[in-house]
Design an enzyme around this catalytic site. Structure first.
Site, PDB file in Angstrom:
ATOM      1  N   GLU A 112      73.676  29.520  76.460  1.00 32.26           N
ATOM      2  CA  GLU A 112      72.725  29.278  77.551  1.00 32.26           C
ATOM      3  C   GLU A 112      71.328  29.758  77.159  1.00 32.26           C
ATOM      4  O   GLU A 112      70.321  29.080  77.433  1.00 32.26           O
ATOM      5  CB  GLU A 112      73.191  30.004  78.814  1.00 32.26           C
ATOM      6  CG  GLU A 112      74.476  29.473  79.415  1.00 32.26           C
ATOM      7  CD  GLU A 112      74.246  28.325  80.380  1.00 32.26           C
ATOM      8  OE1 GLU A 112      73.284  27.554  80.193  1.00 32.26           O
ATOM      9  OE2 GLU A 112      75.031  28.226  81.341  1.00 32.26           O
ATOM     10  N   GLU A 132      83.979  29.928  79.011  1.00 31.54           N
ATOM     11  CA  GLU A 132      83.948  30.388  80.408  1.00 31.54           C
ATOM     12  C   GLU A 132      85.226  30.107  81.191  1.00 31.54           C
ATOM     13  O   GLU A 132      85.777  31.035  81.821  1.00 31.54           O
ATOM     14  CB  GLU A 132      82.723  29.798  81.125  1.00 31.54           C
ATOM     15  CG  GLU A 132      81.400  30.495  80.803  1.00 31.54           C
ATOM     16  CD  GLU A 132      80.733  30.003  79.542  1.00 31.54           C
ATOM     17  OE1 GLU A 132      79.562  30.328  79.317  1.00 31.54           O
ATOM     18  OE2 GLU A 132      81.392  29.290  78.748  1.00 31.54           O
TER      19      GLU A 132
END
Length: 257
Positions: A112, A132
């Site tokens: 990210e 995730e």
């Protein structure tokens, strides 16, 4: 700003360093807050032309530091995630060109951070992973699909497999590859090339590309025209024309000589 993120500015080039090597630069709350602070500072720094974002230690970022969530409730975790989103946004909204220099493991939140930059230069020993769902959480669902496409993003998120630097380059997550040990030199070269351009034209170009990505071509052209008008009003474009003419004349002299 603590020691989790370091900042150095030399000759118009700001270097931001993720500095938790003992934790493989795992993203914790302190690092989130520090990243937001430093990029908000850089956004208005008149002496900065370009920003390089790199990391100390053997990994760029091994993802969120899950250890800090031990004993925390859902409310704390929610606030912590909001802090990470604010950090990514501060990187993304910085008016200066921001180049990520990545190496080693780039996991979850590390991806990210990298995708929040304008583009990524990666060492060939880099691997990307977005685990995730396998960590029992949700993340990387928005930027990743916008960079590599919806189906590729789902495959990486669902399977938790590692993607090589070569594959990341092929699908557009990485803009340039470099050999291990040459990443800093490659970053310095990129920064030097960017710094040659007038700061306003670079800032307006970044803004026009980012805004244009959110709309259709017709509106995108209007965004570009507005940027052109602002650039013309500044007058700095004349230097670009003079530099171009100078380079043409120099090339002609070299051919004649």
């Amino acid at each position: 700003m603590g020691t989790e993120v370091l900042l150095d500015v030399v000759d118009g080039v700001a270097t931001v360093v993720l500095n938790r090597p003992e934790a493989r630069n795992g993203l914790n709350l302190a690092m989130c807050l520090a990243l937001r602070e430093v990029f908000e500072q850089l956004d208005s720094a008149a002496d900065v032309r370009v920003v390089l974002l790199r990391a100390s230690g053997p990994a760029f970022c091994a993802g969120a530091d899950l250890k800090e969530r031990t004993g925390r409730d859902a409310s704390w975790v929610r606030r912590r995630r909001q802090a990470s989103f604010a950090a990514y946004e501060a990187i993304e909204r910085c008016s200066k060109p921001v180049v990520a220099l990545v190496h080693g493991a780039v996991v979850g939140s590390g991806g990210e951070i990298a995708m929040s930059c304008d583009f990524v230069v990666a060492s060939t020993d880099t691997t990307f992973r977005f685990p995730e769902p396998h960590w029992g959480t949700v993340g990387a669902t928005q930027r990743l699909q916008r960079v590599i496409g919806r189906q590729r993003a789902k495959e990486l998120l669902f399977t938790n497999r590692a993607m090589t630097a070569a594959e990341a380059h092929r699908v557009g997550l990485v803009a340039r590859l470099t050999e291990p040990g040459e990443l800093d030199a490659a970053g310095a070269g990129v920064a030097a090339e960017i710094a040659k351009a007038p700061p306003l034209s670079v800032a307006l170009t970044k803004q026009a590309v980012d805004l244009g990505a959110e709309t259709d071509l017709d509106r995108g052209i209007r965004i570009e025209m507005a940027a052109i008008e602002r650039n013309l009003a500044d007058g700095g474009w004349q230097r670009g024309v003079a530099d171009f003419n100078g380079s043409v004349k120099a090339a002609e002299r070299d051919r004649e000589g």
